[in-house]
Design an enzyme around this catalytic site. Structure first.
Site, PDB file in Angstrom:
ATOM      1  N   PHE A   1       0.879  -1.297   0.069  1.00 21.45           N
ATOM      2  CA  PHE A   1       0.067  -0.166  -0.143  1.00 21.45           C
ATOM      3  C   PHE A   1       0.851   1.292   0.097  1.00 21.45           C
ATOM      4  O   PHE A   1       0.413   2.168   0.523  1.00 21.45           O
ATOM      5  CB  PHE A   1      -0.896  -0.006   1.227  1.00 21.45           C
ATOM      6  CG  PHE A   1      -1.602  -1.312   1.197  1.00 21.45           C
ATOM      7  CD1 PHE A   1      -2.907  -1.453   0.638  1.00 21.45           C
ATOM      8  CD2 PHE A   1      -1.150  -2.418   1.977  1.00 21.45           C
ATOM      9  CE1 PHE A   1      -3.641  -2.509   0.524  1.00 21.45           C
ATOM     10  CE2 PHE A   1      -1.934  -3.453   1.982  1.00 21.45           C
ATOM     11  CZ  PHE A   1      -3.148  -3.717   1.410  1.00 21.45           C
TER      12      PHE A   1
ATOM     13  N   GLY B   1      -2.419  -8.223  -5.855  1.00 23.95           N
ATOM     14  CA  GLY B   1      -3.832  -8.651  -5.290  1.00 23.95           C
ATOM     15  C   GLY B   1      -4.783  -7.966  -6.008  1.00 23.95           C
ATOM     16  O   GLY B   1      -6.173  -8.332  -5.683  1.00 23.95           O
TER      17      GLY B   1
ATOM     18  N   LYS C   1     -15.449  -6.997 -10.814  1.00 25.44           N
ATOM     19  CA  LYS C   1     -15.310  -7.762  -9.492  1.00 25.44           C
ATOM     20  C   LYS C   1     -13.866  -7.107  -9.001  1.00 25.44           C
ATOM     21  O   LYS C   1     -13.984  -6.931  -7.653  1.00 25.44           O
ATOM     22  CB  LYS C   1     -15.058  -9.075  -9.991  1.00 25.44           C
ATOM     23  CG  LYS C   1     -14.801 -10.018  -8.604  1.00 25.44           C
ATOM     24  CD  LYS C   1     -14.696 -11.689  -8.921  1.00 25.44           C
ATOM     25  CE  LYS C   1     -16.164 -12.140  -9.324  1.00 25.44           C
ATOM     26  NZ  LYS C   1     -16.081 -13.563  -9.543  1.00 25.44           N
ATOM     27  N   THR C   2     -13.010  -7.224  -9.577  1.00 26.43           N
ATOM     28  CA  THR C   2     -11.381  -6.746  -8.960  1.00 26.43           C
ATOM     29  C   THR C   2     -11.603  -5.326  -8.612  1.00 26.43           C
ATOM     30  O   THR C   2     -10.940  -4.967  -7.655  1.00 26.43           O
ATOM     31  CB  THR C   2     -10.410  -7.043  -9.883  1.00 26.43           C
ATOM     32  OG1 THR C   2     -10.555  -6.396 -11.083  1.00 26.43           O
ATOM     33  CG2 THR C   2     -10.317  -8.522 -10.137  1.00 26.43           C
TER      34      THR C   2
ATOM     35  N   GLU D   1      -6.674   3.759  -4.941  1.00 27.70           N
ATOM     36  CA  GLU D   1      -6.536   4.708  -3.744  1.00 27.70           C
ATOM     37  C   GLU D   1      -7.909   5.557  -3.312  1.00 27.70           C
ATOM     38  O   GLU D   1      -8.056   6.049  -2.502  1.00 27.70           O
ATOM     39  CB  GLU D   1      -5.332   5.557  -3.939  1.00 27.70           C
ATOM     40  CG  GLU D   1      -4.254   4.791  -4.069  1.00 27.70           C
ATOM     41  CD  GLU D   1      -2.873   5.682  -4.422  1.00 27.70           C
ATOM     42  OE1 GLU D   1      -2.212   5.963  -3.406  1.00 27.70           O
ATOM     43  OE2 GLU D   1      -2.782   5.873  -5.486  1.00 27.70           O
TER      44      GLU D   1
END
Length: 726
Positions: free
Chosen positions: A241, A468, A622-623, A693
């Site tokens: 992150f 991810g 979805k992602t 973000e």
């Protein structure tokens, strides 16, 4: 487009769910050794004596490297926007090259042993004696000494329009408040890890990085070898992150230990090691003052901030960024200041600047709405600008009004009783809160190679990284549509510096950056196929190639040669500056939050969440929605729990573990409904604005606003803990 937009499963899902995916600390080599770090216990000083005898005597220990015996390293490159990889210098410290200590937790030794148990045991036995120097470690005490942040190509320290302070003083209605946010530490599910191997003067590093190319360049500089002699491999990264976007001590010292011992070395950071050696989010002190007429139109907007830098690095956060863009005030003043401290430098953390800046601005907007007696959502809509508030530039794309309208209807905002503390559910006080989300859209250079084979398969090669978020899946969808082939026919190779140079996974920029070059490469392939088809015929790529008796056709965008990289960088900077003059590009959204607060204990429970985002084209629903939900969850941690506690006397992090640094868990997270407008931005590749973000921005303010509505208590200092409500 028929594949882009579909909610397809991630192509790496099977490998991750079955355990087949191998992360940086799971790479094995013959003769693999293990390393662990020992940390300084003073914030500023000089090592006068090191005691390593006990550590060296632990069975299995191969060596204890300190500044007295470590191989040489080159200094970190100076940060410059003309060399983007220079931004990956976590600190300017040249580890184990001298006796100086710059923060409490700086590595002073690395122990290499046959097992990780022996290495960690021995590292705990290293002792140092110091000559200490005066240090600045108390952020609150240092704030009065803050200095103006200088303007740069990357960020402006101050911007203004009109005389905001005078307009504020003359405004019929105004609010003027101080807001604070604490420091935050990185807690990716996979701690930072490196496996380093030298073959002569060639270095291979398996690392949990989110910036493969930048890491490669940094390592080449630090070890004084050509960049072509460094290979960085990161096919799977267990969360990143921002903390994995810079090169920290663990990576450098793993490679240093491997060179010293002439053996492959693995260094897996402990949780405490991450807190001691990897930067996090700066604390902040912010002032937001708003003035308005009785009609709610803003006449003045003032947003100032103070943030922290380390004496050995760190970059200013763009805390006032959203306040330059969100509201059409007649007079605006935004200013950022910094204090330099003897602490581990701060670094990127999801939505650096906007995540904490939106807390202050969006809290102040609610406070102004209460003073005016206007609904908080209505106040925001009344001040929605048609053009950029500061300089009048066009918005390339802005659908924030639609996001609020859709979100308010779906959430049931009309059911909100205006008066605080007037809604209940049994013993619980109930509150509704709303806030705007905002994050600028950026791009980085990317090189891509695409090959279409006669068997109908497509291979896309680019050295980006997968943390991810579904990057490989998204690029396969884009290629499938661009070439008119089934999704299952596309394979994406990524996560390796041996591939064409890919962008860092940061700034919500990776998908758009790769998509631009991928689209160009697919266009070249299509033109080659069309040229072949004119001579030999055929409809599909596979048929055209078979008739032409060609095994494949291939095209590339960008070059990894030294000249090609420089040229690409120059083109990128030129396009960036050109577009900066023309457009304001950003993702935005509207958060709606419901909380329940126990009036006797002060316990806060977020019970419902709905958010509507404008992120341009949604490549994979979805992602993308998963990314947005993840940002909201991280924002809940910022609002209610997270805080890095630094001893103001010593500069030592006092809660360096998941037992003491509180993160949201399943019981803290409500059902989260996410919607996207899916409206392409005409100025960006494929219309993409970025989803990674923007989700966290505005979250803390929405919670604070809902808590105030429930209790009548306004919390301006994060996190919102029960002691602040009783």
């Amino acid at each position: 487009m028929t594949v882009v937009g579909q909610p397809l499963d991630r192509v790496d899902g099977g490998a991750k769910t079955t355990g087949a995916a191998r992360f940086a600390a799971e790479q094995t080599y013959p003769g693999l050794a293990h390393a662990a770090l020992a940390f300084a216990t003073v914030s500023r000083g000089r090592i006068t004596r090191l005691h390593t005898e006990e550590a060296a005597a632990v069975p299995g220990v191969l060596t204890v490297l300190t500044h007295l015996n470590a191989p040489p390293l080159k200094p970190a490159p100076k940060v410059t926007p003309l060399n983007l990889s220079s931004m990956a210098s976590g600190t300017s410290v040249n580890y184990l090259q001298d006796d100086e200590v710059h923060w409490d937790g700086q590595p002073i030794a690395v122990v290499v042993a046959e097992t990780s148990t022996a290495a960690r045991k021995a590292a705990g036995l290293v002792r140092a004696e110091y000559e200490t120097f005066p240090s600045v470690v108390d952020f609150a005490a240092a704030v009065p000494n803050a200095e103006p942040q200088a303007n740069s190509m990357l960020a402006k320290g101050e911007e203004k329009k009109g005389d905001a302070e005078a307009a504020l003083a003359a405004a019929p209605v105004s609010v003027d408040h101080r807001y604070t946010t604490p420091g935050h530490s990185h807690n990716a599910i996979e701690p930072h890890a490196t496996t380093a191997v030298w073959e002569g003067d060639r270095l291979t590093v398996h690392d949990s990085t989110q910036g493969i190319d930048w890491f490669r360049s940094q390592l080449a500089v630090r070890f004084g070898i050509p960049v072509t002699d460094v290979r960085v491999i990161a096919p799977f990264v267990g969360g990143g992150f921002g903390g994995k976007g810079s090169v920290w001590a663990g990576t450098i010292l793993a490679a240093l230990a491997a060179r010293a011992t002439r053996r492959p070395v693995r260094l897996l950071q402990t949780r405490e090691g991450v807190y001691r050696t990897v930067g996090g989010r700066t604390p902040s002190v912010q002032r937001v003052a708003l003035g308005a007429g009785r009609d709610g139109k803003l006449t003045a907007l003032v947003h100032t901030s103070v943030a922290r830098l380390g004496r050995t690095g760190g970059m200013p956060e763009q805390i006032t960024s959203q306040s330059r863009h969100l509201y059409g005030a007649e007079n605006i003043l935004v200013r950022q200041e910094t204090v330099t401290m003897d602490l581990l430098p701060n670094t990127f953390m999801r939505a650096p600047g906007e995540s904490i800046g939106t807390f202050a601005l969006e809290s102040a907007m609610d406070e102004l709405a209460e003073e005016l007696g206007v609904d908080p959502v209505e106040l925001r809509l009344r001040n929605e600008p048609d053009r950029h508030p500061l300089d009048g530039k066009q918005f390339s794309h802005r659908r924030l009004r639609q996001a609020y309208e859709v979100g308010a209807q779906r959430f049931g905002w009309h059911e909100r009783a205006p008066r605080p503390r007037s809604m209940r559910d049994g013993r619980w006080l109930v509150g509704f809160g709303a806030a705007s989300a905002y994050h600028p859209a950026v791009e980085f250079p990317a090189n891509v190679r695409v090959r279409v084979s006669a068997d109908g398969t497509v291979v896309v090669r680019c050295g980006f990284q997968e943390m991810g978020m579904g990057g490989a899946t998204a690029q396969a969808q884009i290629a499938a549509d661009a070439l008119g082939v089934p999704f299952d026919a596309v394979r994406v190779e990524y996560g390796d510096s041996a591939l064409p140079m890919g962008p860092a996974a940061g700034g919500s920029a990776q998908t758009a950056s790769v998509a631009r070059s991928l689209g160009e490469a697919c266009g070249k392939v299509q033109r080659s196929l069309a040229s072949l088809a004119k001579r030999t015929g055929g409809d599909s790529p596979a048929e055209i190639l078979r008739r032409a008796a060609k095994p494949y056709v291939e095209a590339a965008v960008g070059s990894d040669s030294r000249f090609g990289r420089v040229t690409g960088q120059v083109r990128f900077v030129a396009r960036y500056l050109r577009e900066q003059r023309r457009w304001v590009k950003a993702a935005s959204g509207a958060h709606f939050c419901e909380v329940r607060v126990d009036p006797e204990t002060g316990e806060v429970r977020v019970s419902r969440w709905l958010a509507v985002f404008d992120i341009g084209t949604v490549v994979n629903r979805k992602t993308a929605h998963s990314q947005l939900r993840g940002g909201i969850v991280m924002g809940l941690g910022m609002a209610l729990a997270e805080e890095t506690l630094v001893d103001p006397r010593t500069g030592r992090v006092m809660n360096p573990s998941l037992a003491e640094y509180h993160l949201p868990v399943h019981a803290d997270v409500p059902p989260i409904e996410v919607s996207t407008l899916d409206d392409p931005d005409p100025s960006t590749p494929l219309g993409i604005l970025g989803a990674g973000e923007v989700g966290i921005t505005g979250v803390a303010a929405a919670v604070a606003n809902a808590v105030h509505h429930a209790t009548g208590v306004r919390v301006r200092d994060l996190p919102i803990t029960l002691d602040k409500l009783l």
